[in-house]
Write a protein that holds these residues in place. Structure first.
Motif, PDB file in Angstrom:
ATOM      1  N   THR A 162       0.560  -1.203  -0.157  1.00  0.00           N
ATOM      2  CA  THR A 162       0.053   0.477   0.374  1.00  0.00           C
ATOM      3  C   THR A 162       0.620   1.231   0.105  1.00  0.00           C
ATOM      4  O   THR A 162       0.906   1.541  -0.875  1.00  0.00           O
ATOM      5  CB  THR A 162      -0.731  -0.365   1.258  1.00  0.00           C
ATOM      6  N   PRO A 163       1.965   1.464   0.501  1.00  0.00           N
ATOM      7  CA  PRO A 163       2.745   2.331   0.741  1.00  0.00           C
ATOM      8  C   PRO A 163       2.731   3.360  -0.610  1.00  0.00           C
ATOM      9  O   PRO A 163       3.531   3.818  -0.712  1.00  0.00           O
ATOM     10  CB  PRO A 163       4.107   2.300   1.938  1.00  0.00           C
ATOM     11  N   ILE A 164       3.969   1.951  -1.198  1.00  0.00           N
ATOM     12  CA  ILE A 164       4.105   2.036  -2.967  1.00  0.00           C
ATOM     13  C   ILE A 164       3.489   2.516  -3.128  1.00  0.00           C
ATOM     14  O   ILE A 164       3.204   3.430  -4.202  1.00  0.00           O
ATOM     15  CB  ILE A 164       4.523   0.825  -3.647  1.00  0.00           C
ATOM     16  N   LEU A 165       1.851   1.760  -3.784  1.00  0.00           N
ATOM     17  CA  LEU A 165       1.094   2.500  -4.270  1.00  0.00           C
ATOM     18  C   LEU A 165       0.523   3.605  -4.204  1.00  0.00           C
ATOM     19  O   LEU A 165       0.271   4.835  -4.746  1.00  0.00           O
ATOM     20  CB  LEU A 165      -0.112   1.459  -4.322  1.00  0.00           C
ATOM     21  N   TYR A 166       0.857   4.079  -2.912  1.00  0.00           N
ATOM     22  CA  TYR A 166       0.150   5.850  -2.919  1.00  0.00           C
ATOM     23  C   TYR A 166       1.245   6.883  -3.057  1.00  0.00           C
ATOM     24  O   TYR A 166       1.306   7.881  -3.251  1.00  0.00           O
ATOM     25  CB  TYR A 166      -0.252   6.039  -1.096  1.00  0.00           C
ATOM     26  N   GLY A 167       2.405   6.028  -2.531  1.00  0.00           N
ATOM     27  CA  GLY A 167       3.704   6.463  -3.639  1.00  0.00           C
ATOM     28  C   GLY A 167       3.448   6.836  -4.794  1.00  0.00           C
ATOM     29  O   GLY A 167       3.761   8.418  -5.169  1.00  0.00           O
ATOM     30  N   PHE A 168       3.285   5.798  -4.914  1.00  0.00           N
ATOM     31  CA  PHE A 168       2.656   6.241  -6.866  1.00  0.00           C
ATOM     32  C   PHE A 168       1.914   7.164  -7.438  1.00  0.00           C
ATOM     33  O   PHE A 168       2.242   7.479  -8.352  1.00  0.00           O
ATOM     34  CB  PHE A 168       2.809   5.037  -8.082  1.00  0.00           C
ATOM     35  N   ALA A 169       1.033   7.050  -6.764  1.00  0.00           N
ATOM     36  CA  ALA A 169       0.121   7.897  -6.721  1.00  0.00           C
ATOM     37  C   ALA A 169       0.150   9.875  -6.104  1.00  0.00           C
ATOM     38  O   ALA A 169      -0.595  10.734  -7.475  1.00  0.00           O
ATOM     39  CB  ALA A 169      -1.385   7.935  -5.619  1.00  0.00           C
ATOM     40  N   HIS A 170       1.651   9.798  -5.306  1.00  0.00           N
ATOM     41  CA  HIS A 170       1.335  11.373  -5.151  1.00  0.00           C
ATOM     42  C   HIS A 170       2.615  11.588  -6.201  1.00  0.00           C
ATOM     43  O   HIS A 170       2.306  12.692  -6.751  1.00  0.00           O
ATOM     44  CB  HIS A 170       2.428  11.092  -3.565  1.00  0.00           C
ATOM     45  N   LEU A 171       3.194  10.827  -6.924  1.00  0.00           N
ATOM     46  CA  LEU A 171       3.994  11.574  -7.861  1.00  0.00           C
ATOM     47  C   LEU A 171       3.155  12.133  -8.829  1.00  0.00           C
ATOM     48  O   LEU A 171       3.917  12.581  -9.244  1.00  0.00           O
ATOM     49  CB  LEU A 171       5.282  10.008  -8.153  1.00  0.00           C
ATOM     50  N   ALA A 172       1.804  10.776  -9.406  1.00  0.00           N
ATOM     51  CA  ALA A 172       1.547  11.272 -10.451  1.00  0.00           C
ATOM     52  C   ALA A 172       0.499  12.362  -9.909  1.00  0.00           C
ATOM     53  O   ALA A 172       1.283  13.753 -10.998  1.00  0.00           O
ATOM     54  CB  ALA A 172       0.594  10.161 -10.894  1.00  0.00           C
ATOM     55  N   ARG A 173      -0.135  12.751  -8.786  1.00  0.00           N
ATOM     56  CA  ARG A 173      -0.521  13.921  -8.264  1.00  0.00           C
ATOM     57  C   ARG A 173       0.832  15.154  -8.828  1.00  0.00           C
ATOM     58  O   ARG A 173      -0.326  16.390  -9.308  1.00  0.00           O
ATOM     59  CB  ARG A 173      -1.204  14.353  -7.711  1.00  0.00           C
ATOM     60  N   HIS A 174       1.678  15.243  -8.093  1.00  0.00           N
ATOM     61  CA  HIS A 174       2.635  16.376  -7.758  1.00  0.00           C
ATOM     62  C   HIS A 174       3.355  16.668  -9.585  1.00  0.00           C
ATOM     63  O   HIS A 174       3.754  17.373  -9.400  1.00  0.00           O
ATOM     64  CB  HIS A 174       4.138  15.405  -7.777  1.00  0.00           C
ATOM     65  N   HIS A 175       2.686  15.708 -10.655  1.00  0.00           N
ATOM     66  CA  HIS A 175       3.642  15.867 -11.670  1.00  0.00           C
ATOM     67  C   HIS A 175       1.925  16.399 -12.886  1.00  0.00           C
ATOM     68  O   HIS A 175       1.612  16.187 -14.012  1.00  0.00           O
ATOM     69  CB  HIS A 175       4.328  14.727 -12.551  1.00  0.00           C
ATOM     70  N   ARG A 176       0.462  15.849 -12.078  1.00  0.00           N
ATOM     71  CA  ARG A 176      -1.036  16.342 -12.796  1.00  0.00           C
ATOM     72  C   ARG A 176      -0.884  15.746 -13.739  1.00  0.00           C
ATOM     73  O   ARG A 176      -1.687  16.100 -14.915  1.00  0.00           O
ATOM     74  CB  ARG A 176      -0.481  18.261 -13.146  1.00  0.00           C
ATOM     75  N   THR A 177      -0.698  14.466 -13.248  1.00  0.00           N
ATOM     76  CA  THR A 177      -1.291  13.391 -13.928  1.00  0.00           C
ATOM     77  C   THR A 177      -2.437  12.316 -13.032  1.00  0.00           C
ATOM     78  O   THR A 177      -2.080  12.708 -11.683  1.00  0.00           O
ATOM     79  CB  THR A 177      -0.342  12.769 -14.573  1.00  0.00           C
ATOM     80  N   THR A 178      -2.722  11.038 -13.489  1.00  0.00           N
ATOM     81  CA  THR A 178      -2.849  10.413 -12.469  1.00  0.00           C
ATOM     82  C   THR A 178      -2.668   9.334 -13.124  1.00  0.00           C
ATOM     83  O   THR A 178      -1.611   8.845 -13.473  1.00  0.00           O
ATOM     84  CB  THR A 178      -4.997  10.820 -13.103  1.00  0.00           C
TER      85      THR A 178
END
Length: 200
Positions: free
Chosen positions: A112-128
């Protein structure tokens, strides 16, 4: 949010995503994630760097980072090698998103922490973030490990399997969190997958 959608039976299939998306292909060790990427993007399996597919898509397999460091880290302890390879893999994903590319990336872990890390990375770059879950029986995944010559310990595999079952249950219940969408592919559905398109 969009949850798992069953694949059409017997027909070749194309999956479509918004431009600039981060698509993470995950599954048990040995499930065939690298093999699927090689088929979809005509990879040789000897690449040591991300591969550009078309004008705006970058394909990033953790195996590329593993090969990049193979010679220089061959005498390093395995935990250190793994940490450096994973950090390189994440850095490459971040760099591709920062450049405005869509990214299709392999990731073995589904914690779960890894997947949330990917989600955060995507949001940081204004994508999904979008997940592709390659679902095969555990015995088939173990056989895949032996076939490729990269075998994880039973303890490690059991940990991956527990996390995988939890994620699979969540997605099949209609919840792709933290991703915007999640698609489950069994082996026949993966074989029918023809391409990933990022719409403009």
């Amino acid at each position: 949010m969009t949850a798992s959608v069953p694949a059409a039976q017997g027909a070749a299939e194309t999956l479509r995503y918004p431009p600039g998306s981060l698509v993470i292909l995950t599954g048990l060790p040995g499930a065939g994630k690298t093999t699927l990427l090689q088929r979809l993007y005509n990879l040789a399996g000897t690449e040591t760097a991300p591969v550009t597919a078309g004008p705006a898509v970058v394909v990033i397999d953790s195996h590329q980072s593993r090969l990049h460091w193979a010679t220089r880290l061959r005498h390093a302890p395995k935990p250190l090698r793994g940490a450096i390879v994973f950090a390189t893999h994440l850095w490459r994903i971040r760099r591709a998103l920062q450049a405005g590319h869509a990214v299709v990336a392999h990731n073995r872990g589904c914690a779960t922490p890894i997947l949330y890390g990917f989600a955060h990375l995507a949001r940081h770059h204004r994508t999904t973030l979008h997940l592709l879950l390659l679902d095969v029986p555990p015995a088939q995944a173990v056989a895949g490990q032996h076939a490729r010559g990269r075998i994880v310990t039973p303890h490690t595999f059991a940990r991956h399997h527990r996390r995988w079952q939890a994620l699979l249950t969540q997605v099949n219940n209609g919840d792709p969190t933290p991703a915007a969408s999640a698609r489950v592919l069994d082996r026949p559905a993966a074989d029918r997958l023809e391409a990933l398109h990022f719409d403009t």
